[in-house]
Design a protein around this motif. Structure first.
Motif, PDB file in Angstrom:
ATOM      1  N   MET A  94       8.514   3.959   9.010  1.00  0.00           N
ATOM      2  CA  MET A  94       9.536   4.906   9.897  1.00  0.00           C
ATOM      3  C   MET A  94      10.937   4.241   9.127  1.00  0.00           C
ATOM      4  N   THR A  95      10.954   2.950   8.981  1.00  0.00           N
ATOM      5  CA  THR A  95      12.443   2.296   8.519  1.00  0.00           C
ATOM      6  C   THR A  95      12.611   2.882   7.178  1.00  0.00           C
ATOM      7  N   GLU A  96      11.730   2.817   6.141  1.00  0.00           N
ATOM      8  CA  GLU A  96      11.996   3.361   5.000  1.00  0.00           C
ATOM      9  C   GLU A  96      12.337   4.763   5.055  1.00  0.00           C
ATOM     10  N   LYS A  97      11.554   5.437   5.639  1.00  0.00           N
ATOM     11  CA  LYS A  97      12.048   7.059   5.768  1.00  0.00           C
ATOM     12  C   LYS A  97      13.489   7.259   6.571  1.00  0.00           C
ATOM     13  N   GLN A  98      13.642   6.588   7.400  1.00  0.00           N
ATOM     14  CA  GLN A  98      15.346   6.699   8.222  1.00  0.00           C
ATOM     15  C   GLN A  98      16.449   6.324   7.367  1.00  0.00           C
ATOM     16  N   ARG A  99      15.923   5.260   6.515  1.00  0.00           N
ATOM     17  CA  ARG A  99      17.078   4.801   5.384  1.00  0.00           C
ATOM     18  C   ARG A  99      16.969   5.435   4.171  1.00  0.00           C
ATOM     19  N   GLY A 100      15.962   6.354   3.962  1.00  0.00           N
ATOM     20  CA  GLY A 100      15.877   7.010   2.491  1.00  0.00           C
ATOM     21  C   GLY A 100      15.680   6.001   1.482  1.00  0.00           C
ATOM     22  N   LEU A 101      14.771   5.266   1.768  1.00  0.00           N
ATOM     23  CA  LEU A 101      14.181   4.091   0.866  1.00  0.00           C
ATOM     24  C   LEU A 101      13.010   5.057   0.289  1.00  0.00           C
ATOM     25  N   ASP A 102      12.804   4.286  -0.791  1.00  0.00           N
ATOM     26  CA  ASP A 102      11.191   4.671  -1.354  1.00  0.00           C
ATOM     27  C   ASP A 102      10.224   4.048  -0.598  1.00  0.00           C
ATOM     28  N   ALA A 103       9.095   4.843  -0.513  1.00  0.00           N
ATOM     29  CA  ALA A 103       7.732   4.310   0.187  1.00  0.00           C
ATOM     30  C   ALA A 103       7.475   2.896  -0.287  1.00  0.00           C
ATOM     31  N   GLY A 104       7.116   1.965   0.435  1.00  0.00           N
ATOM     32  CA  GLY A 104       6.999   0.607  -0.023  1.00  0.00           C
ATOM     33  C   GLY A 104       8.149  -0.268  -0.492  1.00  0.00           C
ATOM     34  N   ALA A 105       9.258   0.133  -0.324  1.00  0.00           N
ATOM     35  CA  ALA A 105      10.530  -0.537  -0.615  1.00  0.00           C
ATOM     36  C   ALA A 105      10.501  -1.941   0.275  1.00  0.00           C
ATOM     37  N   LEU A 106       9.905  -1.810   1.489  1.00  0.00           N
ATOM     38  CA  LEU A 106      10.263  -2.903   2.454  1.00  0.00           C
ATOM     39  C   LEU A 106       8.784  -3.795   2.180  1.00  0.00           C
ATOM     40  N   SER A 107       7.948  -3.803   1.249  1.00  0.00           N
ATOM     41  CA  SER A 107       6.760  -4.540   1.391  1.00  0.00           C
ATOM     42  C   SER A 107       6.883  -5.830   1.534  1.00  0.00           C
ATOM     43  N   GLY A 108       8.227  -6.480   0.915  1.00  0.00           N
ATOM     44  CA  GLY A 108       8.158  -7.970   1.029  1.00  0.00           C
ATOM     45  C   GLY A 108       8.509  -8.555   2.459  1.00  0.00           C
ATOM     46  N   PHE A 109       9.362  -7.437   3.152  1.00  0.00           N
ATOM     47  CA  PHE A 109       9.477  -7.886   4.677  1.00  0.00           C
ATOM     48  C   PHE A 109       8.152  -7.381   5.401  1.00  0.00           C
ATOM     49  N   ARG A 110       7.477  -6.563   5.289  1.00  0.00           N
ATOM     50  CA  ARG A 110       6.255  -6.174   5.775  1.00  0.00           C
ATOM     51  C   ARG A 110       5.412  -7.183   5.382  1.00  0.00           C
ATOM     52  N   ASN A 111       5.035  -7.754   4.311  1.00  0.00           N
ATOM     53  CA  ASN A 111       4.045  -8.935   4.316  1.00  0.00           C
ATOM     54  C   ASN A 111       4.383  -9.985   4.940  1.00  0.00           C
ATOM     55  N   GLY A 112       5.774 -10.256   5.086  1.00  0.00           N
ATOM     56  CA  GLY A 112       6.321 -11.571   5.929  1.00  0.00           C
ATOM     57  C   GLY A 112       6.023 -11.358   7.365  1.00  0.00           C
ATOM     58  N   LEU A 113       6.135 -10.055   7.865  1.00  0.00           N
ATOM     59  CA  LEU A 113       5.431  -9.666   9.093  1.00  0.00           C
ATOM     60  C   LEU A 113       4.271 -10.122   9.144  1.00  0.00           C
ATOM     61  N   HIS A 114       3.394  -9.428   8.350  1.00  0.00           N
ATOM     62  CA  HIS A 114       1.977  -9.639   8.575  1.00  0.00           C
ATOM     63  C   HIS A 114       1.565 -11.146   8.616  1.00  0.00           C
ATOM     64  N   ALA A 115       1.968 -12.078   7.680  1.00  0.00           N
ATOM     65  CA  ALA A 115       1.961 -13.289   7.649  1.00  0.00           C
ATOM     66  C   ALA A 115       2.328 -14.187   8.977  1.00  0.00           C
ATOM     67  N   TYR A 116       3.359 -13.838   9.641  1.00  0.00           N
ATOM     68  CA  TYR A 116       3.925 -14.302  10.810  1.00  0.00           C
ATOM     69  C   TYR A 116       2.879 -14.020  12.029  1.00  0.00           C
ATOM     70  N   PHE A 117       2.861 -12.578  12.000  1.00  0.00           N
ATOM     71  CA  PHE A 117       1.735 -12.487  13.122  1.00  0.00           C
ATOM     72  C   PHE A 117       0.267 -12.753  13.129  1.00  0.00           C
ATOM     73  N   ASN A 118      -0.113 -12.894  11.970  1.00  0.00           N
ATOM     74  CA  ASN A 118      -1.540 -13.312  11.743  1.00  0.00           C
ATOM     75  C   ASN A 118      -1.621 -14.881  12.050  1.00  0.00           C
ATOM     76  N   ALA A 119      -0.583 -15.442  12.065  1.00  0.00           N
ATOM     77  CA  ALA A 119      -0.387 -16.909  12.431  1.00  0.00           C
ATOM     78  C   ALA A 119      -0.321 -17.154  13.762  1.00  0.00           C
ATOM     79  N   ILE A 120       0.049 -16.592  14.505  1.00  0.00           N
ATOM     80  CA  ILE A 120       0.186 -16.755  16.080  1.00  0.00           C
ATOM     81  C   ILE A 120      -0.956 -16.118  16.864  1.00  0.00           C
ATOM     82  N   ASN A 121      -1.331 -16.896  18.036  1.00  0.00           N
ATOM     83  CA  ASN A 121      -2.439 -16.099  18.697  1.00  0.00           C
ATOM     84  C   ASN A 121      -1.933 -14.980  19.729  1.00  0.00           C
ATOM     85  N   SER A 122      -3.068 -14.252  20.172  1.00  0.00           N
ATOM     86  CA  SER A 122      -2.740 -13.108  21.039  1.00  0.00           C
ATOM     87  C   SER A 122      -2.009 -13.364  22.191  1.00  0.00           C
ATOM     88  N   GLU A 123      -1.906 -14.435  22.922  1.00  0.00           N
ATOM     89  CA  GLU A 123      -0.987 -14.958  23.717  1.00  0.00           C
ATOM     90  C   GLU A 123       0.585 -15.034  23.432  1.00  0.00           C
TER      91      GLU A 123
END
Ligand SMILES: Cc1cc2nc3c(=O)[nH]c(=O)nc-3n(C[C@H](O)[C@H](O)[C@H](O)COP(=O)(O)O)c2cc1C
Length: 209
Positions: A94-123
């Protein structure tokens, strides 16, 4: 300064009149909420707006806060139970679309978020999501004051009742905090004439220049 005057005017109302808020004011408060800052910009909560005496009565059962049933509109801030990979991916798309970026332009940020949230528990994820909802609560309080709408932030409610009545569990959400909106009942509200109590500013603030 108008902002400070309006913040001095506001207080957590204890009793509401039966005057209804104009929908336009409700919508402005909701837009202010939507403009709130949130960690990683992920807006990890949803807001339910209830203006229905029967439903409000159910939501306020088992709470000493009569404002839940007597206010004009009740906002329920419901945090996401889980910051899932698909939520992150959809938000980045959604962010890429609203900012007129190519699909995947934010993949670095996205991967960082995945890594961060994979490292913390559900609580920890649920707590993180709830903290963002409280920032939105603060924005809503300021917006309401600016519109001369009374508001009461409320933690004194039975979360399992609210979750059940609004079907939050099925939506992957849980109630964190609620906000009553409306107009103060000057006759019934013992708090309406009470002095606002705050620490002296220099006891709260340390300026390091
Ligand atoms: C997170 C939060 C939860 C609160 N819960 C309640 C509540 O359950 N009932 C209530 O009457 N006031 C509640 N309050 C209001 C506070 O008591 C009030 O903001 C505080 O005493 C400062 O007073 P003022 O907001 O009227 O200036 C809550 C406030 C916050 C920020």
């Amino acid at each position: 300064m108008n902002l400070i005057e309006n913040l001095k005017w506001r207080y957590a109302a204890k009793a509401y009149s039966n005057v209804k808020l104009a929908e336009e004011k409700v919508d402005q408060i909701l837009e202010a909420i939507n403009l709130s800052a949130s960690s990683c910009g992920l807006q990890s909560y949803r807001v339910f707006v209830v203006s229905n005496p029967e439903i409000q009565k159910k939501l306020g059962a088992d709470s000493y806060n009569r404002q839940i049933e007597s206010c004009s509109h009740l906002l329920v801030f419901a945090a996401l139970n889980n910051m899932s990979s698909s939520y992150i991916d959809n938000y980045m798309a959604m962010t890429e679309k609203q900012r007129g970026l190519d699909a995947g332009a934010l993949s670095g940020f996205r991967n960082g978020l995945h890594a961060y949230f994979n490292a913390i528990n559900s609580e920890q994820k649920a707590l993180w999501a709830a903290k963002q909802a409280y920032i939105a609560l603060g924005t809503a309080l300021i917006a309401a004051a600016e519109l001369k709408v009374d508001a009461t932030p409320i933690e004194g409610f039975n979360a399992s009742i609210i979750d059940e009545v609004l079907g939050l569990k099925e939506k992957g959400l849980h109630s964190t905090v609620i906000l009553a909106l409306g107009y103060r009942d000057l006759e019934k509200d013992y708090m309406a004439t009470m002095k606002k109590v705050r620490l002296p500013i220099d006891e709260m603030v340390t300026k390091v220049y």
